[in-house]
Scaffold this active site. Structure first.
Site, PDB file in Angstrom:
ATOM      1  N   ARG A  58       1.864  -3.855  19.759  1.00 22.54           N
ATOM      2  CA  ARG A  58       3.159  -4.450  20.094  1.00 22.54           C
ATOM      3  C   ARG A  58       3.851  -3.503  21.077  1.00 22.54           C
ATOM      4  O   ARG A  58       4.387  -2.475  20.669  1.00 22.54           O
ATOM      5  CB  ARG A  58       3.946  -4.574  18.784  1.00 22.54           C
ATOM      6  CG  ARG A  58       5.260  -5.264  18.829  1.00 22.54           C
ATOM      7  CD  ARG A  58       5.875  -5.239  17.441  1.00 22.54           C
ATOM      8  NE  ARG A  58       5.350  -6.275  16.583  1.00 22.54           N
ATOM      9  CZ  ARG A  58       5.830  -7.516  16.502  1.00 22.54           C
ATOM     10  NH1 ARG A  58       6.867  -7.864  17.227  1.00 22.54           N
ATOM     11  NH2 ARG A  58       5.294  -8.391  15.693  1.00 22.54           N
ATOM     12  N   GLY A 110      -1.188 -20.153  19.766  1.00 25.50           N
ATOM     13  CA  GLY A 110      -2.326 -20.886  20.337  1.00 25.50           C
ATOM     14  C   GLY A 110      -2.535 -20.584  21.816  1.00 25.50           C
ATOM     15  O   GLY A 110      -3.665 -20.608  22.321  1.00 25.50           O
ATOM     16  N   ASN A 139      -3.335 -14.690  12.431  1.00 31.30           N
ATOM     17  CA  ASN A 139      -3.068 -15.818  13.331  1.00 31.30           C
ATOM     18  C   ASN A 139      -4.127 -15.918  14.425  1.00 31.30           C
ATOM     19  O   ASN A 139      -4.591 -17.011  14.759  1.00 31.30           O
ATOM     20  CB  ASN A 139      -1.691 -15.674  13.993  1.00 31.30           C
ATOM     21  CG  ASN A 139      -0.568 -15.853  12.989  1.00 31.30           C
ATOM     22  OD1 ASN A 139      -0.789 -16.309  11.875  1.00 31.30           O
ATOM     23  ND2 ASN A 139       0.635 -15.484  13.377  1.00 31.30           N
ATOM     24  N   TYR A 163      -1.354  -3.446  -6.836  1.00 31.83           N
ATOM     25  CA  TYR A 163      -1.233  -4.087  -5.534  1.00 31.83           C
ATOM     26  C   TYR A 163      -2.605  -4.143  -4.831  1.00 31.83           C
ATOM     27  O   TYR A 163      -3.329  -3.144  -4.780  1.00 31.83           O
ATOM     28  CB  TYR A 163      -0.212  -3.346  -4.645  1.00 31.83           C
ATOM     29  CG  TYR A 163      -0.206  -3.919  -3.252  1.00 31.83           C
ATOM     30  CD1 TYR A 163       0.389  -5.158  -2.996  1.00 31.83           C
ATOM     31  CD2 TYR A 163      -0.860  -3.276  -2.205  1.00 31.83           C
ATOM     32  CE1 TYR A 163       0.344  -5.724  -1.739  1.00 31.83           C
ATOM     33  CE2 TYR A 163      -0.903  -3.837  -0.940  1.00 31.83           C
ATOM     34  CZ  TYR A 163      -0.308  -5.060  -0.712  1.00 31.83           C
ATOM     35  OH  TYR A 163      -0.371  -5.631   0.538  1.00 31.83           O
ATOM     36  N   ASN A 186      -2.516 -17.902  23.234  1.00 35.68           N
ATOM     37  CA  ASN A 186      -3.335 -16.701  23.424  1.00 35.68           C
ATOM     38  C   ASN A 186      -4.775 -17.070  23.781  1.00 35.68           C
ATOM     39  O   ASN A 186      -5.547 -16.235  24.252  1.00 35.68           O
ATOM     40  CB  ASN A 186      -3.314 -15.822  22.166  1.00 35.68           C
ATOM     41  CG  ASN A 186      -1.943 -15.204  21.954  1.00 35.68           C
ATOM     42  OD1 ASN A 186      -1.182 -15.041  22.907  1.00 35.68           O
ATOM     43  ND2 ASN A 186      -1.617 -14.876  20.717  1.00 35.68           N
ATOM     44  N   HIS A 200     -11.251  -2.109  11.088  1.00 38.18           N
ATOM     45  CA  HIS A 200     -10.136  -2.974  10.671  1.00 38.18           C
ATOM     46  C   HIS A 200     -10.018  -4.101  11.698  1.00 38.18           C
ATOM     47  O   HIS A 200      -9.082  -4.130  12.493  1.00 38.18           O
ATOM     48  CB  HIS A 200      -8.879  -2.100  10.639  1.00 38.18           C
ATOM     49  CG  HIS A 200      -7.717  -2.698   9.931  1.00 38.18           C
ATOM     50  ND1 HIS A 200      -6.436  -2.209  10.052  1.00 38.18           N
ATOM     51  CD2 HIS A 200      -7.613  -3.753   9.074  1.00 38.18           C
ATOM     52  CE1 HIS A 200      -5.608  -2.921   9.321  1.00 38.18           C
ATOM     53  NE2 HIS A 200      -6.289  -3.864   8.721  1.00 38.18           N
ATOM     54  N   ARG A 254       1.991 -12.189  -0.882  1.00 38.90           N
ATOM     55  CA  ARG A 254       0.621 -12.450  -0.415  1.00 38.90           C
ATOM     56  C   ARG A 254       0.012 -13.702  -1.013  1.00 38.90           C
ATOM     57  O   ARG A 254       0.400 -14.149  -2.092  1.00 38.90           O
ATOM     58  CB  ARG A 254      -0.269 -11.263  -0.821  1.00 38.90           C
ATOM     59  CG  ARG A 254       0.139  -9.934  -0.211  1.00 38.90           C
ATOM     60  CD  ARG A 254      -0.422  -9.806   1.166  1.00 38.90           C
ATOM     61  NE  ARG A 254       0.022  -8.616   1.866  1.00 38.90           N
ATOM     62  CZ  ARG A 254      -0.692  -8.036   2.843  1.00 38.90           C
ATOM     63  NH1 ARG A 254      -1.851  -8.520   3.202  1.00 38.90           N
ATOM     64  NH2 ARG A 254      -0.215  -6.986   3.473  1.00 38.90           N
ATOM     65  N   ASN A 278       6.392  -8.708   1.792  1.00 41.16           N
ATOM     66  CA  ASN A 278       4.943  -8.466   1.761  1.00 41.16           C
ATOM     67  C   ASN A 278       4.282  -9.301   0.654  1.00 41.16           C
ATOM     68  O   ASN A 278       3.263  -8.910   0.093  1.00 41.16           O
ATOM     69  CB  ASN A 278       4.650  -6.975   1.549  1.00 41.16           C
ATOM     70  CG  ASN A 278       3.190  -6.621   1.821  1.00 41.16           C
ATOM     71  OD1 ASN A 278       2.555  -7.212   2.710  1.00 41.16           O
ATOM     72  ND2 ASN A 278       2.636  -5.691   1.063  1.00 41.16           N
ATOM     73  N   ARG A 302       0.847  -1.191   0.000  1.00 42.24           N
ATOM     74  CA  ARG A 302       0.000   0.000   0.000  1.00 42.24           C
ATOM     75  C   ARG A 302       0.886   1.246   0.000  1.00 42.24           C
ATOM     76  O   ARG A 302       1.986   1.228   0.526  1.00 42.24           O
ATOM     77  CB  ARG A 302      -0.888   0.027   1.248  1.00 42.24           C
ATOM     78  CG  ARG A 302      -2.076  -0.928   1.164  1.00 42.24           C
ATOM     79  CD  ARG A 302      -3.030  -0.716   2.310  1.00 42.24           C
ATOM     80  NE  ARG A 302      -2.483  -1.134   3.576  1.00 42.24           N
ATOM     81  CZ  ARG A 302      -2.066  -0.331   4.530  1.00 42.24           C
ATOM     82  NH1 ARG A 302      -2.150   0.990   4.365  1.00 42.24           N
ATOM     83  NH2 ARG A 302      -1.581  -0.801   5.649  1.00 42.24           N
ATOM     84  N   CYS A 332       1.055  -7.684  13.852  1.00 44.15           N
ATOM     85  CA  CYS A 332       0.732  -8.073  15.226  1.00 44.15           C
ATOM     86  C   CYS A 332      -0.038  -9.394  15.283  1.00 44.15           C
ATOM     87  O   CYS A 332      -0.591  -9.745  16.318  1.00 44.15           O
ATOM     88  CB  CYS A 332      -0.076  -6.989  15.911  1.00 44.15           C
ATOM     89  SG  CYS A 332       0.871  -5.492  16.232  1.00 44.15           S
ATOM     90  N   GLY A 333      -0.106 -10.104  14.163  1.00 43.11           N
ATOM     91  CA  GLY A 333      -0.680 -11.449  14.186  1.00 43.11           C
ATOM     92  C   GLY A 333      -2.197 -11.500  14.117  1.00 43.11           C
ATOM     93  O   GLY A 333      -2.816 -12.360  14.729  1.00 43.11           O
ATOM     94  N   LYS A 334      -2.786 -10.606  13.321  1.00 42.43           N
ATOM     95  CA  LYS A 334      -4.254 -10.583  13.230  1.00 42.43           C
ATOM     96  C   LYS A 334      -4.804 -11.859  12.598  1.00 42.43           C
ATOM     97  O   LYS A 334      -5.736 -12.472  13.125  1.00 42.43           O
ATOM     98  CB  LYS A 334      -4.630  -9.370  12.384  1.00 42.43           C
ATOM     99  CG  LYS A 334      -6.039  -8.951  12.492  1.00 42.43           C
ATOM    100  CD  LYS A 334      -6.123  -7.433  12.408  1.00 42.43           C
ATOM    101  CE  LYS A 334      -7.297  -7.001  11.604  1.00 42.43           C
ATOM    102  NZ  LYS A 334      -6.936  -6.366  10.343  1.00 42.43           N
ATOM    103  N   ASP A 372      -9.806  -9.503   8.605  1.00 42.29           N
ATOM    104  CA  ASP A 372      -9.305  -8.149   8.342  1.00 42.29           C
ATOM    105  C   ASP A 372     -10.325  -7.029   8.583  1.00 42.29           C
ATOM    106  O   ASP A 372      -9.950  -5.987   9.089  1.00 42.29           O
ATOM    107  CB  ASP A 372      -8.789  -8.069   6.899  1.00 42.29           C
ATOM    108  CG  ASP A 372      -7.878  -6.862   6.670  1.00 42.29           C
ATOM    109  OD1 ASP A 372      -7.089  -6.537   7.570  1.00 42.29           O
ATOM    110  OD2 ASP A 372      -7.960  -6.246   5.594  1.00 42.29           O
ATOM    111  N   GLY A 426      -3.966  -4.022  -1.805  1.00 48.50           N
ATOM    112  CA  GLY A 426      -4.438  -3.010  -0.859  1.00 48.50           C
ATOM    113  C   GLY A 426      -4.721  -1.667  -1.519  1.00 48.50           C
ATOM    114  O   GLY A 426      -5.427  -0.826  -0.960  1.00 48.50           O
ATOM    115  N   SER A 439      -0.721  -3.676  11.642  1.00 48.01           N
ATOM    116  CA  SER A 439      -0.083  -4.751  10.890  1.00 48.01           C
ATOM    117  C   SER A 439       1.113  -5.296  11.678  1.00 48.01           C
ATOM    118  O   SER A 439       1.653  -4.618  12.561  1.00 48.01           O
ATOM    119  CB  SER A 439       0.342  -4.264   9.515  1.00 48.01           C
ATOM    120  OG  SER A 439       1.253  -3.223   9.659  1.00 48.01           O
ATOM    121  N   LYS A 460      -9.686  -2.158   1.271  1.00 45.95           N
ATOM    122  CA  LYS A 460      -9.428  -0.978   2.105  1.00 45.95           C
ATOM    123  C   LYS A 460     -10.200   0.248   1.609  1.00 45.95           C
ATOM    124  O   LYS A 460     -10.708   1.036   2.399  1.00 45.95           O
ATOM    125  CB  LYS A 460      -7.935  -0.673   2.123  1.00 45.95           C
ATOM    126  CG  LYS A 460      -7.060  -1.841   2.522  1.00 45.95           C
ATOM    127  CD  LYS A 460      -7.298  -2.281   3.931  1.00 45.95           C
ATOM    128  CE  LYS A 460      -6.285  -3.327   4.356  1.00 45.95           C
ATOM    129  NZ  LYS A 460      -6.570  -3.859   5.690  1.00 45.95           N
TER     130      LYS A 460
END
Ligand code: OXD
Ligand code: MN
Length: 590
Positions: A404, A499, A257, A200, A501, A229, A373, A371, A72, A253-255, A280, A202, A251, A209
């Site tokens: 983070r 896991g 996951n 791209y 978490n 988001h 995808r 990045n 982006r 931060c493991g969204k 997302d 995004g 971004s 977005k």
């Protein structure tokens, strides 16, 4: 003249865009398998897609982008309005009439000799009051094929639109790929999106977005809902009852996951299950019963490939096994499959890197772009929730914000109330890592993880969040903040994450159903658990303490940073000004 669109409003606008861009041919995307096959074959023939091993990965293709077009471009993304204050201090602003003039010069004859594809698409499930129609007119087959994965597209969308004039207008052309003349423009008043000189995701998969966050956030403000988001997940308890949670993270931060988390075996054995509704974006509306309901407007995942493996995110990896487009990953020549850093420990012997070169210097050159995808259909996801497609959406019990932070934020805390939760969201931030910038440990404020996506003035956005709380009253979801990234003095993560978490999620849902009523303590910064279920993992006592440590000095400096951030805004809504003041008083008395 285009006669394929019967909707008068759409037809007229599309004809004007055809006149402007002057394509040799116009094709309406009908959503059929045959048409998708034909366009895929043409893209392969033209060298735009590489066919992967169809035995191992049926329906999968590789795309290599222009190397100048891999992410982006916030500095080339504009909110175009009549007055700058409508866009606010955190957006790139352009005067709408001027930007239209500039865009119309760029788009003039931009599709000459090419095909224009008309993509009617729907963000949200069919037959849902949440859902909204858009059109993207594009000269890129790659965009067409990606949109067919990421959104519900084709004739059924036109049927749903009927004769209504309510749709988002979008124009995209790959242009010359000149990065200096790259534009991602939003005209919220006209619900119009123009993207030029990029391919791209995004930037140009406009449903994502551009529409579902920037345009939708502005529409949502007018219509009193939220476009956020956020991932959406469900936790099934041993009783069979399901609790739905929405969560926003910046971004890295493991969204994805968290959206696809697999609980530790012990909890699976007890009867817990986590299922995925989205990774997302969430659209949230107040339902007839006064609760907040959410849908995922998207239909696929546009996930970051590097770091994804069977251990870090089994469900994401499984989601890419078929009908997936990979962009800028390495090609494994041995079996004509794909590879990226972190997929396996040892890279393939014979491979081609993301730029299309023989990959020989594996020490110094990356196989896949960081990045790179995968664009994968949501229905591939093994943990997909049965209600992902529900027109009614799912009732949200908890909203989670996260970032983070090495020292400031505890592993988890609950806000005192809605306004305090909005305060936590408005001040959330993430510390930069060596991978993102040269300067390590600088906190970048990213309110609600929406900084690059709020389609209007950020102060009005905060105000809108406060208003939503007032409308929801007692039925408002509880708001939490989590931090998986606390470190020791040597900078090592002290929480295992992934896991594990789930242990935090379990406390969160216990707060929602009152089963953790006794397991909570009030601190200066929020409500913290007295203890978390650490059973089965090795977390030493001092680490347990550190995970929840609230340090007065660190928090006073956090307070000052938040105030500095707020000072840059046009105004701070009263509800948040109060929260900042309350925090100061509590810290001073600590
Ligand atoms: C993002 C994404 O950049 O989802 O946030 O791709
Ligand atoms: Mn995102």
């Amino acid at each position: 003249m285009n006669k394929q669109i019967r909707n008068k409003f759409a037809g007229e606008w599309i004809n004007r865009m055809i006149e402007l861009t002057n394509p040799a041919k116009v094709v309406l995307i009908d959503g059929s398998e045959e048409q998708k096959k034909k366009i895929t074959a043409e893209a392969v023939e033209a060298g735009e897609l590489i066919t992967l091993n169809q035995n191992l990965m049926p329906g999968c293709y590789l795309r290599r982008s222009n190397p100048n077009d891999v992410a982006r471009v916030e500095e080339r993304t504009f909110i175009c309005t009549d007055e700058q204050k409508e866009a606010g201090p955190t957006n790139n602003w352009a005067y709408a009439p001027e930007m239209y003039d500039k865009m119309h010069i760029l788009f003039k004859d931009s599709m000459k000799g090419k095909t224009m594809y008309i993509i009617p698409y729907l963000m949200g499930p069919y037959d849902s009051e949440f859902s909204k129609v858009g059109f993207e007119l594009t000269d890129s087959r790659y965009v067409v094929l990606s949109m067919l994965i990421m959104a519900r597209c084709g004739q059924r969308v036109l049927d749903e639109l009927g004769s209504s004039n309510e749709f988002v207008k979008g124009l995209h052309s790959v242009g010359t790929m000149n990065a200096e003349e790259r534009y991602i423009c939003h005209f919220p008043k006209d619900r119009t999106i123009y993207s030029f000189n990029s391919e791209y995701g995004g930037n140009v998969l406009q449903g994502k977005k551009c529409f579902s966050l920037r345009i939708a956030s502005s529409v949502a403000r007018q219509e009193k809902w939220l476009a956020e988001h956020m991932l959406i997940l469900a936790i099934k308890k041993p009783s069979g009852e399901k609790v739905y949670v929405a969560a926003a993270f910046p971004s890295a931060c493991g969204k994805t996951n968290l959206a696809m988390l697999i609980p530790p075996q012990k909890y699976i054995d007890e009867g817990y299950e986590v299922t995925t509704l989205g990774d997302d974006i969430a659209w949230l509306r107040i339902g007839n019963d006064g609760r907040l309901y959410a849908i995922n407007p998207e239909y696929g995942f546009f996930g970051v490939a590097p770091g994804t493996n069977a251990k870090s995110n089994f469900n994401a990896l499984e989601s890419t096994r078929k009908n997936t487009i990979f962009t800028n990953v390495a090609l494994n020549k041995d079996d004509n499959t794909v590879w990226w850093e972190g997929l396996t420990k040892i890279p393939p012997q014979n491979a081609i890197d993301w730029k299309g070169k023989e990959w020989t210097d594996k020490e110094n050159v990356k196989g896949a772009h960081p990045n790179s995808r995968f664009t994968a259909p949501i229905e591939n996801c093994p943990s997909l929730d049965e209600d992902y497609n529900s027109p009614k959406g799912v009732p949200i019990s908890a909203i989670i914000f996260g970032g983070r932070r090495a020292k400031v934020m505890p592993l988890v805390m609950q806000s005192f109330n809605w306004n305090h939760g909005v305060f936590l969201g408005s001040s959330m931030g993430s510390e930069t890592t060596a991978a993102t910038t040269g300067k390590v440990g600088v906190t970048r404020r990213d309110p609600m993880a929406m900084l690059p996506f709020i389609g209007y003035n950020i102060s009005d956005y905060f105000n809108h969040w406060l208003t939503m709380g007032a409308l929801l009253g007692e039925k408002a979801p509880l708001i939490f903040n989590v931090n998986w990234f606390r470190t020791d003095d040597e900078g090592n993560f002290i929480w295992p994450g992934f896991g594990e978490n789930f242990r935090v999620l379990k406390w969160i849902i216990g707060r929602c159903d009152c089963s953790e009523n006794e397991n909570v303590k009030k601190t200066e910064i929020g409500l913290l658990p007295k203890e978390i279920d650490f059973d089965g993992i090795d977390v030493p006592d001092d680490v347990r303490e550190e995970l929840f440590n609230v340090d007065k000095e660190i928090w006073l400096s956090e307070f000052n940073e938040i105030r500095e951030f707020y000072d840059k805004l046009d105004y701070i809504p009263l509800g948040l000004k109060n929260e900042l003041e309350f925090l100061k008083l509590r810290l001073e008395n600590m």
